[in-house]
Write a protein that holds these residues in place. Structure first.
Motif, PDB file in Angstrom:
ATOM      1  N   LYS A 136       0.822  -1.203   0.000  1.00  0.00           N
ATOM      2  CA  LYS A 136       0.000   0.000   0.000  1.00  0.00           C
ATOM      3  C   LYS A 136       0.868   1.270   0.000  1.00  0.00           C
ATOM      4  O   LYS A 136       0.559   2.238  -0.692  1.00  0.00           O
ATOM      5  N   ILE A 137       1.965   1.229   0.802  1.00  0.00           N
ATOM      6  CA  ILE A 137       2.867   2.400   0.840  1.00  0.00           C
ATOM      7  C   ILE A 137       3.473   2.660  -0.540  1.00  0.00           C
ATOM      8  O   ILE A 137       3.519   3.800  -1.016  1.00  0.00           O
ATOM      9  N   ASN A 138       3.927   1.595  -1.198  1.00  0.00           N
ATOM     10  CA  ASN A 138       4.528   1.750  -2.524  1.00  0.00           C
ATOM     11  C   ASN A 138       3.532   2.306  -3.527  1.00  0.00           C
ATOM     12  O   ASN A 138       3.878   3.142  -4.364  1.00  0.00           O
ATOM     13  N   LEU A 139       2.276   1.802  -3.431  1.00  0.00           N
ATOM     14  CA  LEU A 139       1.248   2.315  -4.342  1.00  0.00           C
ATOM     15  C   LEU A 139       0.995   3.802  -4.103  1.00  0.00           C
ATOM     16  O   LEU A 139       0.865   4.588  -5.041  1.00  0.00           O
ATOM     17  N   HIS A 140       0.942   4.185  -2.828  1.00  0.00           N
ATOM     18  CA  HIS A 140       0.723   5.596  -2.515  1.00  0.00           C
ATOM     19  C   HIS A 140       1.910   6.462  -2.945  1.00  0.00           C
ATOM     20  O   HIS A 140       1.718   7.577  -3.455  1.00  0.00           O
ATOM     21  N   GLN A 141       3.134   5.937  -2.759  1.00  0.00           N
ATOM     22  CA  GLN A 141       4.309   6.708  -3.173  1.00  0.00           C
ATOM     23  C   GLN A 141       4.367   6.865  -4.687  1.00  0.00           C
ATOM     24  O   GLN A 141       4.699   7.932  -5.195  1.00  0.00           O
ATOM     25  N   ALA A 142       4.026   5.786  -5.402  1.00  0.00           N
ATOM     26  CA  ALA A 142       4.000   5.874  -6.860  1.00  0.00           C
ATOM     27  C   ALA A 142       2.953   6.878  -7.319  1.00  0.00           C
ATOM     28  O   ALA A 142       3.170   7.662  -8.247  1.00  0.00           O
ATOM     29  N   SER A 143       1.809   6.840  -6.658  1.00  0.00           N
ATOM     30  CA  SER A 143       0.759   7.799  -7.011  1.00  0.00           C
ATOM     31  C   SER A 143       1.199   9.230  -6.714  1.00  0.00           C
ATOM     32  O   SER A 143       0.986  10.144  -7.510  1.00  0.00           O
ATOM     33  N   LEU A 144       1.858   9.405  -5.536  1.00  0.00           N
ATOM     34  CA  LEU A 144       2.332  10.739  -5.175  1.00  0.00           C
ATOM     35  C   LEU A 144       3.390  11.222  -6.166  1.00  0.00           C
ATOM     36  O   LEU A 144       3.368  12.392  -6.601  1.00  0.00           O
ATOM     37  N   LEU A 145       4.317  10.319  -6.568  1.00  0.00           N
ATOM     38  CA  LEU A 145       5.340  10.683  -7.526  1.00  0.00           C
ATOM     39  C   LEU A 145       4.727  11.075  -8.859  1.00  0.00           C
ATOM     40  O   LEU A 145       5.137  12.048  -9.492  1.00  0.00           O
ATOM     41  N   TYR A 146       3.715  10.319  -9.287  1.00  0.00           N
ATOM     42  CA  TYR A 146       3.048  10.622 -10.552  1.00  0.00           C
ATOM     43  C   TYR A 146       2.449  12.027 -10.521  1.00  0.00           C
ATOM     44  O   TYR A 146       2.626  12.819 -11.453  1.00  0.00           O
ATOM     45  N   TRP A 147       1.736  12.343  -9.455  1.00  0.00           N
ATOM     46  CA  TRP A 147       1.082  13.641  -9.382  1.00  0.00           C
ATOM     47  C   TRP A 147       2.086  14.773  -9.171  1.00  0.00           C
ATOM     48  O   TRP A 147       1.867  15.898  -9.640  1.00  0.00           O
ATOM     49  N   GLN A 148       3.232  14.470  -8.525  1.00  0.00           N
ATOM     50  CA  GLN A 148       4.276  15.484  -8.430  1.00  0.00           C
ATOM     51  C   GLN A 148       4.871  15.789  -9.806  1.00  0.00           C
ATOM     52  O   GLN A 148       5.132  16.944 -10.149  1.00  0.00           O
ATOM     53  N   GLN A 149       5.074  14.744 -10.585  1.00  0.00           N
ATOM     54  CA  GLN A 149       5.589  14.951 -11.937  1.00  0.00           C
ATOM     55  C   GLN A 149       4.588  15.697 -12.805  1.00  0.00           C
ATOM     56  O   GLN A 149       4.963  16.553 -13.607  1.00  0.00           O
ATOM     57  N   ARG A 150       3.309  15.369 -12.642  1.00  0.00           N
ATOM     58  CA  ARG A 150       2.259  16.091 -13.382  1.00  0.00           C
ATOM     59  C   ARG A 150       2.247  17.564 -12.961  1.00  0.00           C
ATOM     60  O   ARG A 150       2.069  18.452 -13.788  1.00  0.00           O
ATOM     61  N   ASN A 171       4.891  19.255 -11.786  1.00  0.00           N
ATOM     62  CA  ASN A 171       6.092  19.890 -12.335  1.00  0.00           C
ATOM     63  C   ASN A 171       5.976  20.130 -13.832  1.00  0.00           C
ATOM     64  O   ASN A 171       6.545  21.086 -14.364  1.00  0.00           O
ATOM     65  N   ALA A 172       5.237  19.240 -14.525  1.00  0.00           N
ATOM     66  CA  ALA A 172       5.106  19.349 -15.968  1.00  0.00           C
ATOM     67  C   ALA A 172       4.391  20.628 -16.388  1.00  0.00           C
ATOM     68  O   ALA A 172       4.497  21.049 -17.542  1.00  0.00           O
ATOM     69  N   LEU A 173       3.668  21.248 -15.470  1.00  0.00           N
ATOM     70  CA  LEU A 173       2.979  22.498 -15.786  1.00  0.00           C
ATOM     71  C   LEU A 173       3.938  23.686 -15.796  1.00  0.00           C
ATOM     72  O   LEU A 173       3.558  24.780 -16.214  1.00  0.00           O
ATOM     73  N   SER A 174       5.204  23.481 -15.326  1.00  0.00           N
ATOM     74  CA  SER A 174       6.196  24.555 -15.295  1.00  0.00           C
ATOM     75  C   SER A 174       6.967  24.603 -16.606  1.00  0.00           C
ATOM     76  O   SER A 174       7.289  23.570 -17.207  1.00  0.00           O
ATOM     77  N   ILE A 175       7.279  25.846 -17.053  1.00  0.00           N
ATOM     78  CA  ILE A 175       8.061  26.021 -18.281  1.00  0.00           C
ATOM     79  C   ILE A 175       9.461  25.416 -18.119  1.00  0.00           C
ATOM     80  O   ILE A 175      10.007  24.822 -19.045  1.00  0.00           O
ATOM     81  N   VAL A 176      10.040  25.567 -16.900  1.00  0.00           N
ATOM     82  CA  VAL A 176      11.393  25.055 -16.665  1.00  0.00           C
ATOM     83  C   VAL A 176      11.453  23.555 -16.893  1.00  0.00           C
ATOM     84  O   VAL A 176      12.437  23.021 -17.412  1.00  0.00           O
ATOM     85  N   TYR A 177      10.369  22.855 -16.521  1.00  0.00           N
ATOM     86  CA  TYR A 177      10.337  21.398 -16.676  1.00  0.00           C
ATOM     87  C   TYR A 177      10.381  20.996 -18.140  1.00  0.00           C
ATOM     88  O   TYR A 177      10.773  19.877 -18.470  1.00  0.00           O
TER      89      TYR A 177
END
Length: 582
Positions: free
Chosen positions: A39-53, A55-61
């Motif tokens: 469950k922790i891994n699933l939550h971390q993967a989900s958190l990482l995905y949404w963090q990347q999403r 960051n993707a909204l930034s021009i620098v990214y």
């Protein structure tokens, strides 16, 4: 389940799906742990995905990896202490930046041997990128300490086995790095360096020097810069056609080249732009030297620091452009005055064509001159190196006649700035040479020379006219007519001009007479002078527009300052043994 604790109405149901507690069996707890980790891994993967999403909204990214890598290199290049690697933090910002950094071998190619754990890691991350290896053993920032040395040795040895991809190599042996260990490393250089551009090997321990395999030089077609300090090489047949900079410093004994070997090597360096040779030559018979001239058509800077006779012999066999900047230091410890002057005349005859155009600034020290074509240059200003510098050292005597020979071939009619330090020229030189320079506006005097004060007031009446008369107080042809700025250096202002007059009183009298004659001094500065009296400065301010002085009282002198001052004072008692006449 028997033995398990039932959940109360206020407690949520067990989220693991397994009714486990701290008192459950090992099998039950292992199943619970596995479920929780999943469950922790699933939550971390989900958190990482949404963090990347996010960051993707930034021009620098959205910056391309190539551009990011270039930015990272600028950050790394700005690091003042390579061993601390603060720039590595850019790879910790996000996963994309980290991937970009790890996929950029060039970013890891400057190996920080002052930080051994990172040195090994960066050597691996650099993959096949061109390496920069700069190692200095010492206790300063980025240097390899005595404690680190045993750890660094195998890492450096591993790096040197990859000489085929080294671009810059600099090894400097410190006091606590054994000669044997350093020699072991240099033996690894007996291999080609096809991409090597800069090679610097230095043995800093006095009385100890090394030997560099010639293969690393002769089989380095891209080598541009070579610097060897107390390190010998085989000069026979050496050919480095693309070399631009060569610096040789004090190899010992048989590791010094003969002049024939050195000239032969220079003939195979047609691209040379900077040549610094600070070393004795191996003994040779001057009658066996070739008469042919070695041409260095691109040479821009030549620095020789060797026996005076060898400097002359070498210069007479070199051809270089007329704009080449020269620094020539000749050792003459066993020569009397007449043979020394004979060699100096040969030397200046060779180099006089280097100064094309007028000399506007000149600094004269004991047996030492510096020339500039820029007016108003202070001798210690590194932004304006002299076009010509000549010095004769290790003499057992002092001679103003010898010093004058250094500038005799050059016209001083355009001179606007003159510095004279620790040499007593006598009245004729001050009055009939320097005093007659029509464009001389700035004068710096670093010797307590009464002849200078005499020349300063020569041709002037010491009796001032009335303020309203406006009649110049001229008694003859005054000297230093263009002088407007005077700096007095290292004078003991408590000395006396004669039995009744102090040098400060004489200076004030001279400057007052010059003002009365229509030759006012605009600026007077006392630089590191002793025993400057405030009352005497007040009197000077009545005849000079601006007077600058600083406290440098003899009571505050250190032992070294006292010794330096006494040495300078003893030198000022020399007689003028060769004044220039009208």
């Amino acid at each position: 389940m028997k033995g398990s604790a039932a959940a109360t109405p206020d407690e949520p149901a067990d989220p693991t799906g397994v009714e486990a507690t701290a008192f459950s069996t090992a099998t039950v707890k292992e199943a619970a742990y596995a479920y929780i980790r999943e469950k922790i891994n699933l939550h971390q993967a989900s958190l990482l995905y949404w963090q990347q999403r996010h960051n993707a909204l930034s021009i620098v990214y959205r910056l391309p990896p190539e551009l990011l890598a270039s930015i990272f290199k600028f950050v790394a290049a700005d690091e003042t202490d390579v061993s601390k690697l603060r720039w590595v933090s850019v790879s910790h910002v996000c996963s994309r930046w980290r991937r970009t950094a790890l996929d950029s071998p060039d970013l890891w190619s400057n190996i920080p041997f002052g930080n051994p754990p990172w040195a090994a890691e960066m050597l691996a991350r650099s993959k096949k990128a061109l390496l920069t290896i700069e190692v200095m053993w010492g206790d300063g920032p980025g240097e390899v300490s005595q404690k680190q040395a045993p750890v660094v040795q195998p890492i450096l040895a591993e790096a040197l086995t990859q000489l085929s991809r080294v671009k810059i190599l600099s090894l400097t042996q410190g006091r606590h790095w054994s000669h044997e260990n350093f020699t072991d490393l240099t033996t690894l250089l007996d291999n080609p360096g096809p991409l090597l551009e800069t090679l610097k090997i230095s043995f800093l321990t006095f009385g100890v020097d090394g030997w560099l395999p010639s293969r690393v030089i002769s089989e380095a077609p891209r080598l541009l810069h070579l610097e060897l300090s107390r390190c010998g090489i085989d000069w026979q047949g050496l050919s480095v056609r693309n070399l631009k900079s060569l610096e040789i410093f004090q190899p010992l004994g048989p590791k010094c080249p003969s002049m024939i070997q050195f000239l032969s090597a220079l003939s195979e360096m047609p691209s040379l732009e900077s040549l610094q040779f600070r070393s004795p030559f191996a003994p040779n018979n001057s009658s066996t030297l070739p008469n042919n001239i070695t041409d260095l058509p691109r040479l821009r800077y030549l620095h020789l620091d060797c026996e005076l006779e060898n400097a002359v012999l070498l210069l007479e066999r070199l051809a270089y452009p007329i704009h080449t900047r020269l620094k020539l230091i000749g050792w003459a410890r066993d020569l009397d005055e007449d043979p020394t002057i004979s060699l100096i005349r040969r030397l200046v005859e060779k180099v006089k064509s280097t100064v094309q155009g007028p000399i506007r600034s000149l600094a004269v020290h004991q047996h030492h001159i510096k020339c500039w074509q820029t007016p108003g240059v202070k001798p210690d200003n590194p932004e304006f190196p002299p076009i010509l510098e000549i010095a004769v050292i290790n003499l057992s005597y002092q001679s103003s006649r010898l010093t004058k020979e250094l500038w005799r071939p050059y016209s001083l009619e355009h001179l606007s700035s003159l510095t004279v330090i620790d040499i007593d020229f006598g009245p004729k030189t001050w009055r009939n040479l320097f005093g007659k320079l029509a464009r001389l506006k700035t004068l710096r005097v670093g010797v307590t020379d009464m002849a200078f004060l005499d020349a300063l007031s020569y041709g002037l009446s010491t009796t001032l006219p009335p303020e309203t008369s406006g009649t110049p107080a001229l008694a003859g042809n005054p000297r230093f007519k263009a002088l407007r700025r005077l700096t007095i250096m290292h004078w003991d202002c408590s000395d006396f001009y004669d039995s009744a007059t102090s040098i400060m009183e004489k200076l004030t009298e001279c400057l007052a007479a010059r003002r009365g004659a229509g030759l006012p001094l605009h600026h007077l500065e006392f630089e590191k002078c002793f025993n400057v009296d405030e009352h005497e400065v007040d009197l000077l301010e009545e005849v000079v527009r601006t007077v600058e002085w600083e406290e440098y009282d003899s009571e505050c002198r250190t032992d070294s300052e006292v010794e330096a001052w006494e040495d300078g004072a003893s030198g000022s008692e020399l007689t003028d043994d060769g004044d220039m006449s009208d």
